[in-house]
Design a protein around this motif. Structure first.
Motif, PDB file in Angstrom:
ATOM      1  N   LEU A  44      -0.611  -4.372   1.379  1.00 18.80           N
ATOM      2  CA  LEU A  44       0.378  -3.430   1.916  1.00 18.80           C
ATOM      3  C   LEU A  44       0.616  -3.647   3.398  1.00 18.80           C
ATOM      4  O   LEU A  44       1.747  -3.607   3.874  1.00 18.80           O
ATOM      5  CB  LEU A  44      -0.083  -1.984   1.672  1.00 18.80           C
TER       6      LEU A  44
ATOM      7  N   ARG B  96       5.689   3.618   0.620  1.00 24.70           N
ATOM      8  CA  ARG B  96       7.060   3.294   0.200  1.00 24.70           C
ATOM      9  C   ARG B  96       7.992   4.486   0.427  1.00 24.70           C
ATOM     10  O   ARG B  96       9.170   4.303   0.767  1.00 24.70           O
ATOM     11  CB  ARG B  96       7.085   2.901  -1.270  1.00 24.70           C
TER      12      ARG B  96
ATOM     13  N   THR C 106       4.460  -4.491   4.688  1.00 24.91           N
ATOM     14  CA  THR C 106       5.216  -3.308   5.127  1.00 24.91           C
ATOM     15  C   THR C 106       5.338  -3.293   6.647  1.00 24.91           C
ATOM     16  O   THR C 106       4.705  -4.066   7.341  1.00 24.91           O
ATOM     17  CB  THR C 106       4.529  -2.007   4.687  1.00 24.91           C
TER      18      THR C 106
ATOM     19  N   LYS D  69       9.637   0.695  -7.005  1.00 18.53           N
ATOM     20  CA  LYS D  69       9.238  -0.072  -5.823  1.00 18.53           C
ATOM     21  C   LYS D  69       7.754  -0.431  -5.810  1.00 18.53           C
ATOM     22  O   LYS D  69       7.360  -1.435  -5.215  1.00 18.53           O
ATOM     23  CB  LYS D  69       9.564   0.724  -4.556  1.00 18.53           C
ATOM     24  N   CYS D  70       6.920   0.423  -6.413  1.00 14.60           N
ATOM     25  CA  CYS D  70       5.468   0.257  -6.289  1.00 14.60           C
ATOM     26  C   CYS D  70       4.932  -0.753  -7.296  1.00 14.60           C
ATOM     27  O   CYS D  70       5.304  -0.739  -8.465  1.00 14.60           O
ATOM     28  CB  CYS D  70       4.767   1.595  -6.473  1.00 14.60           C
TER      29      CYS D  70
ATOM     30  N   GLN E  55       9.101   4.349   3.908  1.00  9.23           N
ATOM     31  CA  GLN E  55      10.044   3.252   4.091  1.00  9.23           C
ATOM     32  C   GLN E  55      11.452   3.631   3.627  1.00  9.23           C
ATOM     33  O   GLN E  55      12.445   3.245   4.244  1.00  9.23           O
ATOM     34  CB  GLN E  55       9.573   2.022   3.297  1.00  9.23           C
ATOM     35  N   LEU E  56      11.514   4.383   2.539  1.00  5.24           N
ATOM     36  CA  LEU E  56      12.803   4.763   1.962  1.00  5.24           C
ATOM     37  C   LEU E  56      13.398   6.009   2.606  1.00  5.24           C
ATOM     38  O   LEU E  56      14.470   6.465   2.215  1.00  5.24           O
ATOM     39  CB  LEU E  56      12.641   4.983   0.450  1.00  5.24           C
TER      40      LEU E  56
ATOM     41  N   GLU F 171       0.271   3.423  -1.919  1.00  4.82           N
ATOM     42  CA  GLU F 171       1.553   2.733  -1.822  1.00  4.82           C
ATOM     43  C   GLU F 171       2.716   3.692  -2.033  1.00  4.82           C
ATOM     44  O   GLU F 171       3.775   3.544  -1.410  1.00  4.82           O
ATOM     45  CB  GLU F 171       1.636   1.593  -2.845  1.00  4.82           C
TER      46      GLU F 171
ATOM     47  N   LEU G 179      10.516   5.567  -6.548  1.00  6.14           N
ATOM     48  CA  LEU G 179       9.262   5.009  -6.047  1.00  6.14           C
ATOM     49  C   LEU G 179       8.573   4.143  -7.091  1.00  6.14           C
ATOM     50  O   LEU G 179       7.972   3.118  -6.763  1.00  6.14           O
ATOM     51  CB  LEU G 179       8.330   6.140  -5.602  1.00  6.14           C
TER      52      LEU G 179
END
Length: 243
Positions: free
Chosen positions: A239, A199, A243, A184-185, A202-203, A195, A181
């Protein structure tokens, strides 16, 4: 409840001007982990505090032992919470990482519940929530409660993250999940915590929640101000757009 055999929890404590709070939160952590039989370490990451927090951390390291109980990493300037976590993870030897505030707003007594929840659902992340079950906030005035509730409501509507408390920072992560993470952030400040959850969804990471009582800091001043609110809104819109 003790973690599984072989499990170890590394607590990351970012600090800035927390000389009064740090000894108390460390003592509470020690008592909590020892009572629950959990293998642990505490890593203090200081942001160049001018009030002597670094010296307090050094004293605690001598008292409790630097080999296992308290470790310390001093950073001259931290640009965000994420920077502190990256530095802290370099020293973490546990396979689970707990992130919490050092100002006594997060009580260590909830950590065994985080561990229990993680074991029940084999979750990648367990997040403390102020907005579910018997969770709550104590010591805030009406204005700050409204800001927090409003921010969380707007976030839920725009991002639909599947978690009830996006701006809280009291969480347990699998170490490898936190590392992923962090790659990604990109957000800073209060948006960073939000976030992380977005995230994670999302993952495809799984998230459990534990109701917590959040208590406003005992010593020192809150860092929430007008600039932080503006930054939060900008970050939220970013975001939403990405996203």
């Amino acid at each position: 409840m003790a973690a599984r055999g072989g499990d170890k929890v590394s607590v990351l404590l970012p600090t800035y001007n927390e000389r009064e709070n740090l000894p108390l939160v460390v003592w509470l952590l020690l008592r909590t982990f020892r009572d629950s039989g959990t293998d642990f370490e505490i890593i203090v990451i200081d942001d160049g505090s001018p009030d002597g927090t670094q010296q307090i951390a050094e004293q605690l390291e001598k008292i409790y032992g630097s080999d296992k109980i308290v470790k310390r990493e001093t950073i001259s300037v931290l640009s965000s919470s994420g920077t502190a976590y990256i530095h802290g993870m370099k020293h973490a030897t546990g396979n689970f990482i707990v992130i919490m505030d050092a100002d006594l707003s997060h009580h260590p007594k909830f950590i065994p519940e985080f561990i229990r929840k993680q074991k029940e659902g084999n979750f990648d992340i367990v997040s403390g929530t102020r907005y579910k079950g018997n969770g709550g906030v104590y010591g805030w005035d009406l204005k700050r409660k409204l800001i927090s509730r409003g921010a969380n409501f707007i976030t839920q509507v725009l991002l639909r993250p599947g978690a009830s408390d996006l701006t809280g920072s009291f969480r347990l992560y699998r170490k490898e999940v936190l590392q992923k993470l962090m790659e990604k952030c990109v957000s800073k400040g209060y948006v960073f915590q939000m976030e992380m959850i977005v995230r994670a969804r999302q993952l495809g990471y799984t998230i459990g929640e534990v109701p917590i009582s959040f208590v406003d800091r005992v010593y020192g001043e809150s860092k929430l101000g007008g600039n932080e609110i503006v930054s939060f809104l900008k970050g939220l819109l970013t975001l939403f757009a990405t996203t």
